[in-house]
Write an enzyme that holds these catalytic residues in place. Sequence first.
Site, PDB file in Angstrom:
ATOM      1  N   HIS A   1     135.320  38.669  91.129  1.00 50.99           N
ATOM      2  CA  HIS A   1     135.705  39.981  91.656  1.00 50.99           C
ATOM      3  C   HIS A   1     135.916  39.991  93.169  1.00 50.99           C
ATOM      4  O   HIS A   1     136.872  40.601  93.660  1.00 50.99           O
ATOM      5  CB  HIS A   1     134.655  41.020  91.263  1.00 50.99           C
ATOM      6  CG  HIS A   1     135.186  42.417  91.262  1.00 50.99           C
ATOM      7  ND1 HIS A   1     134.663  43.401  90.464  1.00 50.99           N
ATOM      8  CD2 HIS A   1     136.190  43.010  91.955  1.00 50.99           C
ATOM      9  CE1 HIS A   1     135.330  44.536  90.661  1.00 50.99           C
ATOM     10  NE2 HIS A   1     136.246  44.317  91.574  1.00 50.99           N
TER      11      HIS A   1
ATOM     12  N   TYR B   1     132.229  48.238  87.347  1.00 50.45           N
ATOM     13  CA  TYR B   1     132.744  49.585  87.082  1.00 50.45           C
ATOM     14  C   TYR B   1     131.787  50.385  86.199  1.00 50.45           C
ATOM     15  O   TYR B   1     131.869  51.617  86.157  1.00 50.45           O
ATOM     16  CB  TYR B   1     134.112  49.533  86.399  1.00 50.45           C
ATOM     17  CG  TYR B   1     135.229  48.930  87.206  1.00 50.45           C
ATOM     18  CD1 TYR B   1     135.047  48.542  88.534  1.00 50.45           C
ATOM     19  CD2 TYR B   1     136.488  48.731  86.632  1.00 50.45           C
ATOM     20  CE1 TYR B   1     136.089  47.962  89.261  1.00 50.45           C
ATOM     21  CE2 TYR B   1     137.529  48.178  87.349  1.00 50.45           C
ATOM     22  CZ  TYR B   1     137.325  47.783  88.661  1.00 50.45           C
ATOM     23  OH  TYR B   1     138.362  47.213  89.373  1.00 50.45           O
TER      24      TYR B   1
END
Length: 274
Positions: free
Chosen positions: A105, A47
């Site tokens: 992830h 992110y």
Amino acid sequence: MHTVSANGASIPALGFGTFRMSGPDVLRMVPEVLKIGFRHIDTAQIYGNESEVGEAIKASGLPRGEVFLTTKVWVSNYKADNFRRSVDESLAKLRTDYVDLLLLHWPNEAVPLAEQIESLNAVQAAGKTRHIGVSNFNRALLDESVRLSTAPIVTNQIEYHPYLDQSVMLEAARRHGQSVTAYYAMADGKVFKDPVLADIAARLGRSPAQVVLRWLVQQEGVIALSKTVGEKRAAENLAVFDFALSEADMAAIHGLARPDGRIVSPDGLAPAWD
């Protein structure tokens, strides 16, 4: 804040997500949502905002132990040496000695799953995360992760909203004593135009977003991530624990699921979905 228990973890049932949130918005919104009662913050290496998340949590004035903090290791860091280094970098950015939950992830076949899980176990044993989990795993990968891990896996963070039937993954998680953490709850804004959700919301005096978040957290073992860059909407999203949906309303929302409901399925990352 209600919590979900999963394999020894107690996780706030509603989290604040920071996916695609700019640094300035993180610095503005995270202290605000912590002030109004959120206690679960979700970020990830990819992110690009872990530093701002760490700064914002510090700025909130809350003791570190009162915030359940999740981050995720990116797929390019799954080799053992890179994994440990990347976690140390994340902790430095987040201004903390540990996170509460560390996730893989996405699946990455280039690195053996056993090596990925071993690294997760190692950083937990070193005290750098309290709990471990996965994200975007299908049932086969989830089962294999459980088999390989010496430490309990507490969640699988997956896309889940009214248009995507995740009953297979919910059953798998419950079988393993895990939670499911739902992201993309608003289905890229589709829920705001849905007449079924609008009707339920109008009858209850709530917003469609509140109805969807309530639908998620009312399910056994489900945690919902909310995201907004507006203070008013954040307070609205938090206010989902003072009402309940009827069985008929729950069923009506489940009935919105459709075969093409999945939104997030990036080439080169997504597994063969169940």
